[in-house]
Each structure stands twice: as structure tokens, then as C-alpha cells.
Design an enzyme around this catalytic site. Sequence first.
Site, PDB file in Angstrom:
ATOM      1  N   CYS A   1       0.808  -1.230   0.000  1.00  0.00           N
ATOM      2  CA  CYS A   1       0.000   0.000   0.000  1.00  0.00           C
ATOM      3  C   CYS A   1       0.842   1.282   0.000  1.00  0.00           C
ATOM      4  CB  CYS A   1      -0.933   0.004   1.204  1.00  0.00           C
ATOM      5  SG  CYS A   1      -1.849  -1.533   1.351  1.00  0.00           S
TER       6      CYS A   1
ATOM      7  N   HIS B   1      -3.799   6.533   3.473  1.00  0.00           N
ATOM      8  CA  HIS B   1      -4.173   5.290   2.796  1.00  0.00           C
ATOM      9  C   HIS B   1      -5.607   4.914   3.196  1.00  0.00           C
ATOM     10  CE1 HIS B   1      -4.101   1.426   1.060  1.00  0.00           C
ATOM     11  NE2 HIS B   1      -4.037   0.757   2.197  1.00  0.00           N
TER      12      HIS B   1
ATOM     13  N   ASN C   1      -9.933  -0.854  -0.297  1.00  0.00           N
ATOM     14  CA  ASN C   1      -8.476  -0.754  -0.272  1.00  0.00           C
ATOM     15  C   ASN C   1      -7.896  -1.250  -1.599  1.00  0.00           C
ATOM     16  OD1 ASN C   1      -5.746  -1.028   0.216  1.00  0.00           O
ATOM     17  ND2 ASN C   1      -5.973  -2.126   2.149  1.00  0.00           N
TER      18      ASN C   1
HETATM   19  O1  UT7 Z   1      -3.759  -2.215   3.713  1.00  0.00           O
HETATM   20  C1  UT7 Z   1      -3.325  -2.109   4.993  1.00  0.00           C
HETATM   21  C2  UT7 Z   1      -3.653  -3.095   5.878  1.00  0.00           C
HETATM   22  N1  UT7 Z   1      -4.998  -3.435   6.172  1.00  0.00           N
HETATM   23  C3  UT7 Z   1      -5.636  -2.861   7.177  1.00  0.00           C
HETATM   24  O2  UT7 Z   1      -5.208  -1.860   7.691  1.00  0.00           O
HETATM   25  C4  UT7 Z   1      -6.884  -3.519   7.664  1.00  0.00           C
HETATM   26  C5  UT7 Z   1      -6.830  -3.588   9.162  1.00  0.00           C
HETATM   27  N2  UT7 Z   1      -7.926  -4.305   9.805  1.00  0.00           N
HETATM   28  C6  UT7 Z   1      -9.225  -3.944   9.731  1.00  0.00           C
HETATM   29  O3  UT7 Z   1      -9.595  -3.059   9.016  1.00  0.00           O
HETATM   30  C7  UT7 Z   1     -10.187  -4.649  10.645  1.00  0.00           C
HETATM   31  O4  UT7 Z   1      -9.470  -5.399  11.585  1.00  0.00           O
HETATM   32  C8  UT7 Z   1     -11.227  -5.544   9.924  1.00  0.00           C
HETATM   33  C9  UT7 Z   1     -12.208  -4.709   9.154  1.00  0.00           C
HETATM   34  C10 UT7 Z   1     -10.506  -6.521   9.012  1.00  0.00           C
HETATM   35  C11 UT7 Z   1     -12.012  -6.346  10.963  1.00  0.00           C
HETATM   36  O5  UT7 Z   1     -12.673  -5.474  11.856  1.00  0.00           O
HETATM   37  P1  UT7 Z   1     -12.606  -5.687  13.422  1.00  0.00           P
HETATM   38  O6  UT7 Z   1     -13.462  -4.673  14.014  1.00  0.00           O
HETATM   39  O7  UT7 Z   1     -11.141  -5.714  13.802  1.00  0.00           O
HETATM   40  O8  UT7 Z   1     -13.278  -7.093  13.598  1.00  0.00           O
HETATM   41  P2  UT7 Z   1     -12.661  -8.441  14.193  1.00  0.00           P
HETATM   42  O9  UT7 Z   1     -11.651  -9.030  13.263  1.00  0.00           O
HETATM   43  O10 UT7 Z   1     -12.214  -8.174  15.612  1.00  0.00           O
HETATM   44  O11 UT7 Z   1     -13.942  -9.363  14.226  1.00  0.00           O
HETATM   45  C12 UT7 Z   1     -15.059  -9.073  15.048  1.00  0.00           C
HETATM   46  C13 UT7 Z   1     -16.154 -10.045  14.701  1.00  0.00           C
HETATM   47  C14 UT7 Z   1     -15.707 -11.493  14.649  1.00  0.00           C
HETATM   48  O12 UT7 Z   1     -16.750 -12.298  15.162  1.00  0.00           O
HETATM   49  P3  UT7 Z   1     -16.668 -12.876  16.646  1.00  0.00           P
HETATM   50  O13 UT7 Z   1     -15.431 -13.714  16.689  1.00  0.00           O
HETATM   51  O14 UT7 Z   1     -16.591 -11.679  17.539  1.00  0.00           O
HETATM   52  O15 UT7 Z   1     -17.939 -13.648  16.763  1.00  0.00           O
HETATM   53  C15 UT7 Z   1     -15.553 -11.766  13.188  1.00  0.00           C
HETATM   54  O16 UT7 Z   1     -15.737 -13.121  12.840  1.00  0.00           O
HETATM   55  O17 UT7 Z   1     -16.669  -9.724  13.396  1.00  0.00           O
HETATM   56  C16 UT7 Z   1     -16.669 -10.924  12.600  1.00  0.00           C
HETATM   57  N3  UT7 Z   1     -16.478 -10.558  11.222  1.00  0.00           N
HETATM   58  C17 UT7 Z   1     -17.491 -10.263  10.403  1.00  0.00           C
HETATM   59  N4  UT7 Z   1     -18.828 -10.232  10.591  1.00  0.00           N
HETATM   60  C18 UT7 Z   1     -19.586  -9.890   9.537  1.00  0.00           C
HETATM   61  C19 UT7 Z   1     -15.309 -10.435  10.539  1.00  0.00           C
HETATM   62  N5  UT7 Z   1     -15.569 -10.078   9.276  1.00  0.00           N
HETATM   63  C20 UT7 Z   1     -16.912  -9.967   9.164  1.00  0.00           C
HETATM   64  C21 UT7 Z   1     -17.763  -9.628   8.102  1.00  0.00           C
HETATM   65  N6  UT7 Z   1     -19.089  -9.587   8.334  1.00  0.00           N
HETATM   66  N7  UT7 Z   1     -17.304  -9.306   6.879  1.00  0.00           N
END
Ligand code: UT7
Length: 325
Positions: free
Chosen positions: A112, A252, A282
Site C-alpha cells: 500500500c 491510505h 483498499n
Molecule cells: O492495507 C493495509 C492493511 N490493512 C488494514 O489496515 C486492515 C486492518 N484491519 C481492519 O480493518 C479490521 O481489523 C477488519 C475490518 C478486518 C475487521 O474489523 P474488526 O473490528 O477488527 O473485527 P474483528 O476481526 O475483531 O472481528 C469481530 C467479529 C468477529 O466475530 P466474533 O469472533 O466476535 O464472533 C468476526 O468473525 O466480526 C466478525 N467478522 C465479520 N462479521 C460480519 C469479521 N468479518 C466480518 C464480516 N461480516 N465481513
Amino acid sequence: MATKILGIGSYVPEKVLTNKDLEKIVDTSDEWITTRTGIKERRICSPSEASSDLGYKSALNAIANAGILKEKIEMIITATITPDMPFPSTSCIMQKKLGLDNIPCFDINVACSGFIYGLEIARNFIDSGTYSTILIIATDCMSSVTDYTDRSTCILLGDGSASAVVAKSDEGPGILGSYLGASGKYAELLYMPAGGSRQPASIGTVSQRLHYMKMEGSTVYKIAINSMVDAVNMVLKKTGISKDDISLFIPHQANLRIIQSVGKNLGIPMEKTFINIERYGNMSAASVGVALDEAARAGKVRKGDIICMVAFGSGFVWASNIIKI
Ligand code: UT7
């Protein structure tokens, strides 16, 4: 004489993939994606489009915007983590498409941060007097490495390209300074395991879905915020610019909540921050460049403005710069 962006251009593919479309593919919802990421839709390549096809179109737009003949270009640097193929470089493919020959061409793999790294490499070649006009193409087809069975990553990514012509100019000041960083100890938090010399493509790597991007999202999220805040503070210090002098902040576009946290930590208001993540997600190397091009076309870039860009991605690699228009 200054080293400046003489022209900028971008291109995104026509096909739109909405959150509603993703609801039909994985267990997710428009509401979850919107509140957790700010993304509503992203652009996806057609089966016949690869990174060089997007790059070629953005390059033509940048060359036209610069108002130069393409023959003035003395070097091509392509920033991509989704090259058309492992070799030759996408820059060589781009050189052929542009009808150029016998100029140095190479790719950089800084995810990125590609647009900002590319600008800084070009600036150094120009400031040293080696070349005077360089084309940077930041282009990624993230859909080609996206696992559309993994709801935690497939909602984030899109395809796009941005290009810039960097050149010597008597209309300064141009690029005031940059800060480049990397930390390989985090490599396996955001990576594509197979397809290189460590795990060449095999029936096993394909069946284990190892040719797709893997990410530990919540860890990446925290490090992304800290690294981008640090990168902006470092480039402000290096250039002697105050954060209050920034007219336009282009971070970004990985997650709206990351953008908001970075702005809050730095004390840069959202009114000065350019955001287009809702339409593209992204796009890796292309994100910052596409944002700069859209900001310019929307009349948000005026003579005398000070623009700060910052990016973060796989490696981890991060970068920031400050340009004065
Ligand atoms: O390009 C540079 C690098 N990339 C980034 O900077 C991305 C960085 N990360 C993020 O943007 C976020 O961590 C995500 C958007 C990927 C995830 O968001 P989060 O708020 O950190 O969610 P999480 O991974 O902590 O997951 C929370 C819950 C989980 O369920 P449980 O275990 O709490 O029951 C996930 O399974 O949300 C669930 N989950 C979803 N639910 C519905 C994860 N993805 C989804 C989804 N739809 N698409």
C-alpha cells in the site's frame, strides 16, 4: 529548480461490487461492513484485465495531465503486489504498451505504500541529476489475490491504478520531503503464503487456498494506526512543516476507522482529510494516488497548498511525504 508531480491520473475498472453483492457470497451484511470499515462498494477487474491494463490507462491520463510527449519519459517505476506475472516486471510490460523502448524499468513491492515510495525513489533520481522525467505507476488488482470465501478480507479489497509523472520544474516547490519505514518482523500478519520460491504453486497450495491474501486484521489495525501517526510526525519534523499548515491530508484508504483514529491522534480535522474509501475499498498501492487525483479533479488542490500523504501495508512498510503545490 524543484522536483514536482507534473501530472497525475487514475483509472478504476468499470465493474462495481457492492456490499449487497457480498451479502450473497459470504456471511456478512451491508450494515457490518459499513460500520466497521466505511466501505460501500469496490471496483473489480474483468477476467481480461490485469494490473498493467489498469496501469496503462492511468499512465495515459497522467501523461496527458502533465502535458508532455510520452517520449520525454526516461524511467518507469511500477508499484504493485499483483504483477501481471512473476516476471518480467510489470514495468517492462508497461513500457511495451506505452510504445517506449530502451529506458530503465523496474517494479517495487511495497504494497500500500507503493505510490509514496515510488515518488521518493523518482525524486532521488531526479535530484541527483541522473534523470529528469520519471513515470510512476501504482497499480493493483487485489481481486486476483482475494479469497471470496473469507469474509474478514474479501470485503476490504478492490482494484485500481494511479500514475504520476515526476519531473524537474522551475515552478516549485514540489516534493518537500518523505519518510520511509519498514518492519519485516510483521511479515506474516499480512501476506500471501504461496506462489513464490518458498512454496511454488502446486495442487496442494491451490487446494489449501494459499494463493490468497491472509491477514490478522485486528493486529494489523492497531499497528497501522501507530505507524501512520509516527510517519506523519516524522515527515513534519523532517520538513519543518507544522500540522496546522497542512491543507489536505491524504491517508491510505484501508478502513475509515483507521483514518479517523490517525486524524484524531495527529490533530488533523476530518474536513482536511480526503476520503473515497466508500467507493473503492483498499486498492493497495493505488489508493493514495487515486485519492490525490480525485482531490485534484474536485478542485481541492490549489496553488500554495501543502499536502501530506501517508500509507501503510504488507511488510509492514509505511511511508509519508509532504508536497507543496
Ligand atoms: O492495507 C493495509 C492493511 N490493512 C488494514 O489496515 C486492515 C486492518 N484491519 C481492519 O480493518 C479490521 O481489523 C477488519 C475490518 C478486518 C475487521 O474489523 P474488526 O473490528 O477488527 O473485527 P474483528 O476481526 O475483531 O472481528 C469481530 C467479529 C468477529 O466475530 P466474533 O469472533 O466476535 O464472533 C468476526 O468473525 O466480526 C466478525 N467478522 C465479520 N462479521 C460480519 C469479521 N468479518 C466480518 C464480516 N461480516 N465481513
